[in-house]
Design a protein around this motif. Structure first.
Motif, PDB file in Angstrom:
ATOM      1  N   UNK A 247       0.935  -1.048   0.012  1.00 36.12           N
ATOM      2  CA  UNK A 247      -0.001   0.085   0.105  1.00 36.12           C
ATOM      3  C   UNK A 247       0.894   1.413   0.124  1.00 36.12           C
ATOM      4  N   UNK A 248       2.145   1.220  -0.431  1.00 37.26           N
ATOM      5  CA  UNK A 248       3.087   2.228  -0.238  1.00 37.26           C
ATOM      6  C   UNK A 248       2.980   3.191  -1.660  1.00 37.26           C
ATOM      7  N   UNK A 249       2.178   2.612  -2.695  1.00 37.46           N
ATOM      8  CA  UNK A 249       2.117   3.699  -3.977  1.00 37.46           C
ATOM      9  C   UNK A 249       0.824   2.815  -4.462  1.00 37.46           C
ATOM     10  N   UNK A 250       0.496   3.692  -5.671  1.00 35.98           N
ATOM     11  CA  UNK A 250      -0.612   3.582  -6.486  1.00 35.98           C
ATOM     12  C   UNK A 250      -0.509   2.738  -7.782  1.00 35.98           C
ATOM     13  N   UNK A 251       0.960   2.867  -8.346  1.00 39.69           N
ATOM     14  CA  UNK A 251       1.288   2.226  -9.297  1.00 39.69           C
ATOM     15  C   UNK A 251       2.975   1.643  -9.037  1.00 39.69           C
ATOM     16  N   UNK A 252       3.007   0.558  -9.797  1.00 40.72           N
ATOM     17  CA  UNK A 252       4.308  -0.059  -9.799  1.00 40.72           C
ATOM     18  C   UNK A 252       4.855  -0.356 -11.149  1.00 40.72           C
ATOM     19  N   UNK A 253       6.096   0.130 -11.302  1.00 39.34           N
ATOM     20  CA  UNK A 253       6.550  -0.048 -12.699  1.00 39.34           C
ATOM     21  C   UNK A 253       7.566  -1.316 -12.848  1.00 39.34           C
ATOM     22  N   UNK A 254       7.389  -2.203 -13.566  1.00 40.64           N
ATOM     23  CA  UNK A 254       8.399  -3.261 -13.609  1.00 40.64           C
ATOM     24  C   UNK A 254       8.319  -3.951 -15.049  1.00 40.64           C
ATOM     25  N   UNK A 255       9.404  -4.461 -15.491  1.00 37.64           N
ATOM     26  CA  UNK A 255       9.567  -4.908 -16.914  1.00 37.64           C
ATOM     27  C   UNK A 255       9.707  -6.622 -16.956  1.00 37.64           C
ATOM     28  N   UNK A 256       9.227  -7.097 -18.046  1.00 39.37           N
ATOM     29  CA  UNK A 256       9.330  -8.532 -18.176  1.00 39.37           C
ATOM     30  C   UNK A 256       9.566  -8.845 -19.586  1.00 39.37           C
ATOM     31  N   UNK A 257      10.676  -9.666 -19.700  1.00 39.08           N
ATOM     32  CA  UNK A 257      11.207 -10.134 -20.990  1.00 39.08           C
ATOM     33  C   UNK A 257       9.987 -10.734 -21.732  1.00 39.08           C
ATOM     34  N   UNK A 258      10.073 -10.707 -23.286  1.00 36.34           N
ATOM     35  CA  UNK A 258       9.462 -11.200 -24.097  1.00 36.34           C
ATOM     36  C   UNK A 258      10.104 -12.475 -24.573  1.00 36.34           C
ATOM     37  N   UNK A 259       9.280 -13.485 -24.738  1.00 32.67           N
ATOM     38  CA  UNK A 259       9.646 -14.773 -25.521  1.00 32.67           C
ATOM     39  C   UNK A 259      10.330 -15.728 -24.378  1.00 32.67           C
ATOM     40  N   UNK A 260      11.539 -16.185 -24.608  1.00 37.50           N
ATOM     41  CA  UNK A 260      11.890 -17.588 -24.093  1.00 37.50           C
ATOM     42  C   UNK A 260      11.971 -17.368 -22.415  1.00 37.50           C
ATOM     43  N   UNK A 261      12.356 -16.060 -22.052  1.00 32.78           N
ATOM     44  CA  UNK A 261      12.415 -15.835 -20.747  1.00 32.78           C
ATOM     45  C   UNK A 261      11.237 -15.423 -19.984  1.00 32.78           C
ATOM     46  N   UNK A 262      10.317 -15.046 -20.490  1.00 32.67           N
ATOM     47  CA  UNK A 262       9.027 -14.564 -19.713  1.00 32.67           C
ATOM     48  C   UNK A 262       8.387 -15.248 -18.799  1.00 32.67           C
ATOM     49  N   UNK A 263       8.424 -16.695 -19.009  1.00 26.12           N
ATOM     50  CA  UNK A 263       7.974 -17.715 -17.864  1.00 26.12           C
ATOM     51  C   UNK A 263       8.789 -17.476 -16.733  1.00 26.12           C
ATOM     52  N   UNK A 264      10.024 -17.757 -16.838  1.00 24.23           N
ATOM     53  CA  UNK A 264      11.157 -17.904 -15.805  1.00 24.23           C
ATOM     54  C   UNK A 264      10.867 -16.390 -14.741  1.00 24.23           C
ATOM     55  N   UNK A 265      10.974 -15.224 -15.653  1.00 24.86           N
ATOM     56  CA  UNK A 265      10.630 -13.826 -15.141  1.00 24.86           C
ATOM     57  C   UNK A 265       9.414 -13.722 -14.415  1.00 24.86           C
ATOM     58  N   UNK A 266       8.435 -14.294 -14.972  1.00 28.29           N
ATOM     59  CA  UNK A 266       7.104 -14.182 -14.211  1.00 28.29           C
ATOM     60  C   UNK A 266       6.803 -14.889 -13.092  1.00 28.29           C
TER      61      UNK A 266
END
Length: 371
Positions: free
Chosen positions: A162-181
């Motif tokens: 609850x310390x912010x209203x928006x959280x910015x983060x980035x996720x790789x596309x393709x082969x590494x997406x599942x592992x990052x998620x």
């Protein structure tokens, strides 16, 4: 709303207490950009006489010349002066996100002190050039925003708390997406949260102009003649690098400089540009800002995460309206390696990541400052 700007300034104190550098480094940077002392004086707002005196004082301080004046060729920095200029650039690149966060805090305090403002949008986000563009847009539009740069993991954790209203983060596309998620999964709640798309961007190897070392793959980083500058543990970029190294069967301990840890893409680029490293991993926009080479490795999607209920608030609507504005999208598209085609789209977690429901829900470290 006021825009606050905080700039780092460093100085050299001699044994007799005399201080040097504050305007000298600025002057040297202008000489490097323009190639002439006269033009550098105009840009720095200094008289030619005063600037010449600064150079003479600098020469006496260091016991070596800083600028070589060449008839018909203007002014050229000496190797010592080049080191001073690049040290200043590295300081700026490293501190910029922290100083921007502090400036945002002061802007909010001034806004609250001078007007009866309502709720102010609180954003914690992994540092990036599109996020910088959003902050500048809000300031120019006189819309209060409290922006703090954090790593992707820290931003998501802050939203959960609850310390912010928006959280910015980035996720790789393709082969590494599942592992990052899998590493982000502990903070993603499909039933109660929504994703707002900011942009896609390219991550890759930042190398010297012309790529003199011939660095083309991650395997090249293990060569004895290659010096590497890394991102800090806990950043999304460091996570991506670790995943790519694991996939390639490479050991980070074989990479010279792997244990270093810079906090921004720009700081990595500044290290390479100054000749202190031969390669680093970062976004293409950072490489182009310092006129460096870039070898693409992976694409990413950058999102803002928020609660589903918050989408109806005026603050979140102002964000979505901005992201959908064609003029704002054009600014993001102008950033090298960025694509704002889907900027402003609101997605459910399962829409953005159809495989999310079948992923193991891991835990990730929230270390690091900005991502």
């Amino acid at each position: 709303m006021f825009k606050v700007s905080i700039q780092p300034q460093w100085q050299l104190e001699q044994a007799d207490g005399k201080q040097s550098l504050p305007r000298l480094v600025e002057l040297l940077a202008r000489v490097r950009e323009t190639g002439t002392l006269a033009e550098a004086c105009i840009q720095a707002g200094l008289s030619y006489r005063y600037a010449w005196g600064l150079l003479q004082d600098g020469t006496r301080t260091f016991g070596a010349p800083l600028v070589t004046m060449q008839r018909g060729r203007g002014a050229v920095l000496t190797p010592l002066a080049e080191k001073l200029v690049w040290a200043d650039k590295r300081i700026n690149a490293r501190l910029a996100p922290l100083l921007d966060s502090l400036a945002s805090e002061l802007e909010v305090e001034l806004e609250r002190a001078l007007s009866d403002t309502g709720a102010i949008l609180r954003v914690q986000a992994s540092h990036g050039f599109a996020v910088e563009t959003l902050r500048d847009w809000f300031v120019r539009s006189r819309i209060p925003i409290d922006l703090k740069y954090r790593s992707s993991f820290e931003a998501l954790s802050s939203l959960k708390g609850g310390a912010c209203d928006l959280a910015g983060f980035h996720v790789p596309v393709g082969d590494f997406e599942a592992q990052a998620l899998t590493q982000y999964a502990a903070w993603l709640k499909p039933q109660t949260q929504r994703l707002i798309m900011l942009a896609t961007r390219r991550q890759g190897l930042i190398v010297a102009p012309g790529n003199p070392r011939g660095i083309q793959t991650l395997a090249d980083l293990t060569r004895d003649d290659v010096r590497f500058v890394n991102r800090q543990p806990g950043s999304g970029t460091r996570m991506l690098l670790d995943l790519m190294l694991e996939r390639a069967g490479l050991d980070g301990s074989q990479i010279r400089g792997f244990d270093s840890g810079e906090f921004t893409h720009a700081a990595v680029a500044a290290y390479v540009a100054s000749g202190m490293a031969d390669a680093g991993v970062g976004v293409e926009a950072a490489a182009k800002r310092f006129d460096l080479g870039f070898v693409p490795l992976a694409g990413e999607r950058y999102f803002f995460l928020c609660s589903k209920s918050a989408l109806k608030t005026p603050a979140l609507q102002s964000v979505i309206d901005t992201l959908c504005n064609p003029d704002f999208r054009n600014l993001v598209n102008a950033l090298p390696g960025y694509d704002a085609a889907h900027c402003g789209e609101v997605l459910a977690v399962d829409e953005a990541f159809p495989e999310f429901g079948r992923l193991p829900k891991g835990r990730a470290s929230a270390r690091g400052k900005v991502g």
